[in-house]
Design a protein around this motif. Structure first.
Motif, short mmCIF file in Angstrom:
data_model
loop_
_atom_site.label_atom_id
_atom_site.label_comp_id
_atom_site.label_asym_id
_atom_site.label_seq_id
_atom_site.Cartn_x
_atom_site.Cartn_y
_atom_site.Cartn_z
N MET A 1 0.82 -1.20 0.00
CA MET A 1 0.00 0.00 0.00
C MET A 1 0.86 1.26 0.00
SD MET A 1 -3.30 0.11 2.39
CE MET A 1 -4.89 -0.41 1.87
N SER A 2 1.71 1.39 1.00
CA SER A 2 2.53 2.59 1.08
C SER A 2 3.93 2.29 0.58
CB SER A 2 2.61 3.09 2.51
OG SER A 2 3.49 2.26 3.23
N LEU A 4 6.57 2.75 2.15
CA LEU A 4 7.36 2.19 3.23
C LEU A 4 7.39 0.67 3.18
CD1 LEU A 4 6.63 4.34 6.37
CD2 LEU A 4 8.86 3.72 5.44
N SER A 5 6.20 0.07 3.00
CA SER A 5 6.14 -1.37 3.05
C SER A 5 6.73 -1.97 1.77
CB SER A 5 4.70 -1.84 3.23
OG SER A 5 3.91 -1.35 2.17
N VAL A 11 11.07 -4.88 9.05
CA VAL A 11 10.40 -4.01 10.00
C VAL A 11 10.77 -4.44 11.41
CG1 VAL A 11 8.21 -2.91 10.48
CG2 VAL A 11 8.52 -4.15 8.35
N LYS A 12 11.23 -3.48 12.19
CA LYS A 12 11.59 -3.80 13.57
C LYS A 12 10.34 -3.81 14.44
CE LYS A 12 14.76 -0.95 14.65
NZ LYS A 12 15.66 -0.04 15.29
N LEU A 14 8.03 -3.05 17.46
CA LEU A 14 8.10 -1.90 18.37
C LEU A 14 8.23 -2.35 19.81
CD1 LEU A 14 5.32 0.36 16.90
CD2 LEU A 14 7.78 0.60 16.68
N LYS A 15 8.93 -1.54 20.57
CA LYS A 15 9.06 -1.82 22.00
C LYS A 15 8.32 -0.72 22.74
CE LYS A 15 12.76 -2.89 25.23
NZ LYS A 15 12.13 -3.92 25.98
N PRO A 16 7.16 -1.04 23.32
CA PRO A 16 6.40 0.01 24.00
C PRO A 16 7.22 0.65 25.11
CG PRO A 16 5.10 -2.00 23.79
CD PRO A 16 6.49 -2.33 23.35
N LYS A 17 7.09 1.95 25.23
CA LYS A 17 7.80 2.64 26.30
C LYS A 17 7.10 2.33 27.63
CE LYS A 17 9.07 7.13 28.01
NZ LYS A 17 8.72 8.54 28.02
#
Lengths: 568, 384
Positions: A1-2, A4-5, A11-12, A14-17
């Motif tokens: 789609m975008s 980016l992909s 793709v890393k 995510l690690k929530p803060k």
């Protein structure tokens, strides 16, 4: 789609803060988890390794176990314990089922009174029914003839005492199971013109089956781990829990005590595991939208149930009344004048009135500290964000105490805390270790009560609070605690009552300055001072009865003050 | 009739153009959320502009609530980024983002009065007690609950509780307002009323708002733009008018309003053969000639006419009629050389009376070119 992909870059994830609140909540949970580790898991480990050592502390592998199984006097107790537990389970569950049936399915009078009085055995140490039975059926018992020459000292006495002791536990579980019956099923059955006995077999029993199974396992576990009743009235009939006591206190054979403890752990853990699975199914049954069953008047059933429940209450009161009477009589059975001389505990061994004072202090500490620790722990594990592995581990630790018999826990404490190399060694012989041991011993039920209350709260309270940028402790103190206050009171009184009556765990770890009332009942009985033992046992009963009344009053006040917002 | 439609078409375009100028307030890029093996959101891209009222619409399990919770930071996504007001908030916990939220359950603190519920977020911020009281009084007036300030949530009706939750959420003046099915717990009458009220409030405050709903009527009446979701992906983003008139996929067409689907074959770029009925059409995408397609049109777009009076006119027999209050929904049977098929048509009560329509009657109906949508026919095994 975008784009980016499409770029194809890996793709890393995510690690929530982790927010400051999250850290704080995890910190609390880890602290309480460590508490359980130090007061439960490590002592049990110490005990397990002790069972593999000889008296001098050298590793000997399974030698102790080999010795155990080659000594009939020891391993015969396994059969004895299982026999007693099975027989008691059968009797208690049957009696409790019909009692619960009367309370939930008939229109008999005095339901509230019956229910309240049936709970009385919870308020006394399990030593007390044994003492009552001695006065009723012992060598000088006033109802001795009823036994037709049989001796009360032995399996007969143990079973009667255990039925008395476990009856309320079974009743509570079965009553819950019976009271969630779906009235529509009964209407359908009667529309199909099913007979009463057919309705009972096809609707009532299946509906209550999980309750019955659960009650059976709870009773079995209580009996096989109980130490009080067989100690007082068991005579020469050996059971596992008493064996631990005899090995440790009588023969100072700690390794063999550890072996027996490990053996006692096995059936207790098995019963616990099965019960947990059954409980989960019961919950699933509850979630159905049912119409509550309303019993209809039925003269035969109502009168029959009144007589039946009345008889059981009479027996409970008779055993308790006998204890009180014997405690007041000058010299049973020769001088039946009444007096208070047996209450002069200071002239007999066992710790005297100081022990009673210690018990109250210990019970109050347990109630206050235990409630705070357990409720905070349950809150952190239920409402925390992320850190799922930690939460799962905590939940496991919190469930473990239920599977550990008191005798085993107490013995494990000796091995762990009495070790001079242990940094917590300074606790040994203090009031603190008694409080810690008791909190851990009764952790699970209190934890489950807290979890149930917390689960009933809207799970979005914390989310709303975070979106309003308020710290978690504000929500905890201003919303969670007030809303859960009935459960918090319930936990506190549960811990208080059990701290007053418990013998099994603390019997190994009390010190000269921290004797307890329940232990002094045991020691006075051991020394032959049965009347003072009965008197002290009744003091525990009255204290717990007052605690329950205070709880009732507090609940009533609370309900009155909060009814404005509790209306549904 | 025709003019009117085209006019509103134009306003719709204008509105969205006006909203979508400049930098988006919220930018979601390539956002994916998995629960174990299950992919709840599959690389979502979305831009939301300042002051917009956006609805996430879709059937249950489509991922709309998951997307809302990711935006709030309550369930953080596995991949992808979220920018809010020029700040990357992708991994921040909820407390470090800027939003107010209203849940389906409202999550009002039961032991606090309405006043204290609304004041909850204003405390500990260095605001004086009197200022807080003034603000709460203002908010209570805004939602019309001034008289209920000292009551507890359980003493209010569902609609009142909903307004308290709304007041509490906007009390801290958040840049973004999140509404998670805020009306679904209410009965139909109250829902209709509150729909209007929330929309008014949002317009007054100008706060960017995202509302999750499974109710198409709610989305159509309230939203500036609707995001239609299904199986964790966005099917279409557009104004309510756009979504209704030009659904981008059979799913959107079917989910919003009622739609007739009839298999057909594309003749050329302007003609389709619908099981033997030749129709002029104007497909947005050019498919290859002879392609199997689905012809879609709404029941209200079938117009009763005289034979050959209009374009796309064909004969049909009324099989049955269902009374739906303000109109009748009729099942029309169309028989052609290639077989028969049944479509639904909505006829007003006036029309039924005027034309004296009844079951069994043979009539002629027509479809305007602009109302016919054409989609590629689903492959075997694919869900329609």
């Amino acid at each position: 789609m975008s784009e980016l992909s499409l770029s194809g870059a890996p793709v890393k994830p995510l690690k929530p803060k982790v927010s400051r609140d999250d850290w704080a909540m995890r910190g609390f949970m880890v602290m309480i988890g460590l508490y359980l580790l130090v007061t439960l898991a490590l002592p049990l480990y110490a005990m397990l390794s002790k069972s593999l050592e000889n008296r001098d502390g050298d590793f000997v592998g399974l030698a102790n176990y080999v010795e155990y199984f080659s000594t009939p006097a020891l391993f015969n107790s396994i059969g004895n314990s299982i026999t007693i537990s099975l027989v008691t389970t059968l009797i208690t569950v049957t009696l409790a089922f019909w009692f619960a049936y009367g309370l939930t399915r008939s229109c008999m009078p005095f339901k509230r009174t019956f229910r309240m009085l049936a709970m009385v055995p919870i308020l006394v140490p399990s030593l007390l029914p044994g003492i009552g039975l001695i006065y009723m059926f012992g060598n000088q018992g006033y109802m001795k003839e009823l036994l037709l020459g049989q001796s009360i000292y032995g399996p007969l006495g143990i079973v009667i005492a255990e039925v008395f002791f476990t009856f309320p536990h079974a009743l509570l579980i079965i009553m819950t199971a019976l009271s969630i019956a779906d009235g529509r099923l009964y209407e359908a059955a009667s529309a199909l013109r099913a007979s009463r006995s057919k309705v009972f077999r096809t609707v009532t029993l299946p509906g209550a089956r999980y309750g019955l199974i659960s009650a059976a396992f709870v009773v079995f576990t209580l009996v096989i781990t109980d130490f009080g009743a067989p100690k007082v009235i068991g005579g020469q009939y050996n059971v596992l829990a008493v064996d631990i006591y005899k090995q440790v206190i009588g023969q100072q054979n700690f390794s063999m005590g550890a072996v027996v403890s490990v053996i006692l752990l096995i059936p207790a853990i098995m019963a616990f595991a099965v019960d947990r699975r059954v409980q989960k199914k019961q919950v699933a049954l509850l979630s159905a939208r049912a119409v509550p069953y309303a019993p209809k008047r039925n003269r035969v059933l109502d009168v029959g149930m009144t007589l039946y429940c009345g008889a059981i209450i009479l027996i409970i009161l008779l055993i308790l009344g006998t204890c009180q009477y014997a405690a007041l009589v000058k010299f049973w059975p020769y001088n039946l004048e009444l007096g208070l001389q047996h209450y002069n505990f200071d002239i007999v061994d066992g710790g005297g009135w100081e022990a009673y004072g210690n018990s109250i202090r210990m019970a109050l500490w347990t109630a206050f500290v235990g409630t705070a620790v357990i409720f905070v722990g349950a809150y952190m594990v239920e409402k925390g964000r992320g850190f799922d592995e930690g939460r799962g581990l905590f939940q496991f630790f919190a469930m473990m105490p239920m599977a550990v018999p008191g005798m085993v826990l107490g013995l494990a404490y000796i091995f762990f805390f009495n070790n001079p190399d242990n940094p917590f060694n300074f606790l040994y012989g203090t009031m603190a270790i008694l409080v810690i041991c008791t909190i851990t011993h009764f952790y699970t039920v209190a934890h489950l009560t807290a979890m149930t209350a917390l689960k009933q709260m809207d799970k979005e309270f914390e989310a709303v609070s975070q979106s309003l940028k308020q710290p978690f402790y504000k929500t905890f103190f201003r919303v969670t605690v007030p809303v859960c206050s009935p459960a918090i009171l319930e936990i506190a009184v549960y811990l208080f009552v059990n701290a007053m009556t418990t013998v099994s765990a603390v019997v190994f770890i009390y010190g000269t300055s921290t004797q307890l009332a329940s232990v002094s009942v045991l020691n006075m009985d051991d020394a032959g001072d049965i009347a003072p033992a009965a008197a002290m046992g009744m003091m525990i009963f009255y204290t717990n009865a007052v605690a329950r009344l205070v709880h009732l009053g507090a609940s009533w006040l609370l309900e009155k003050r909060t009814q404005a917002w509790r209306v549904k | 009739m025709l003019d009117l439609m085209e006019k509103s078409d134009v306003t719709g375009v204008q509105q969205s153009a006006q909203n979508q100028t400049g930098v988006p307030y919220l930018t979601i890029r390539d956002l994916t959320k998995r629960f174990g093996e299950f992919v709840a959101l599959d690389s979502i891209d979305l831009e939301i502009f300042e002051g917009e009222f956006v609805c996430f619409l879709g059937p249950s399990g489509c991922g709309k609530t998951t997307l809302l919770r990711a935006i709030a930071g309550l369930d953080i996504q596995n991949e992808g980024s979220i920018d809010q007001a020029g700040r990357d908030v992708s991994v921040l916990p909820p407390a470090e983002r800027d939003f107010g939220i209203v849940f389906q359950s409202y999550a009002l603190f039961p032991n606090l009065t309405i006043h204290k519920n609304i004041a909850y977020g204003l405390e500990n911020k260095g605001t004086g007690r009197r200022d807080i009281d003034d603000k709460v009084a203002g908010l209570l007036e805004l939602v019309g609950l001034s008289a209920q300030a000292q009551k507890y949530p359980a003493q209010l009706s569902g609609g009142q509780q909903q307004r308290v939750a709304l007041a509490r959420a906007i009390a801290t003046r958040p840049g973004l307002l999140l509404l998670d099915e805020p009306l679904s717990a209410l009965d139909a009458k109250v829902r209709g009323h509150l729909r209007h009220e929330i929309k008014e409030l949002q317009r007054k405050l100008g706060v960017t708002t995202i509302m999750v709903t499974h109710d198409q009527e709610e989305a159509l009446t309230m939203a500036d733009r609707i995001v239609v979701m299904n199986h964790g992906v966005i099917e279409q983003v557009g104004t309510p008018f756009d979504i209704y008139r030009n659904p981008a996929s059979p799913f959107v067409a079917d989910f919003i309003g009622t739609m007739n689907f009839v298999p057909g074959t594309l003749q050329d770029s302007h003609r389709v053969d619908m099981q033997g009925v030749a129709l002029a059409c104007d497909p947005e995408k050019i498919y290859s000639d002879g392609q199997e397609v689905l012809v879609a049109f709404r029941p209200e777009d079938l117009v009763v006419c005289e034979r050959d009076e209009r374009e796309n006119c064909f004969a049909a027999t009324i099989l049955g009629m269902e009374f739906l209050g303000s109109f009748y929904r009729a099942d029309l049977e169309i028989v052609t050389g290639q077989g028969r098929f049944v479509v639904r048509a909505d006829f007003s009560i006036n029309l039924i009376r005027r034309e004296a329509l009844g079951v069994g009657q043979e009539i002629h109906v027509a479809l305007r070119t602009g109302v016919i949508s054409v989609y590629p026919a689903p492959q075997a095994g694919e869900q329609g």
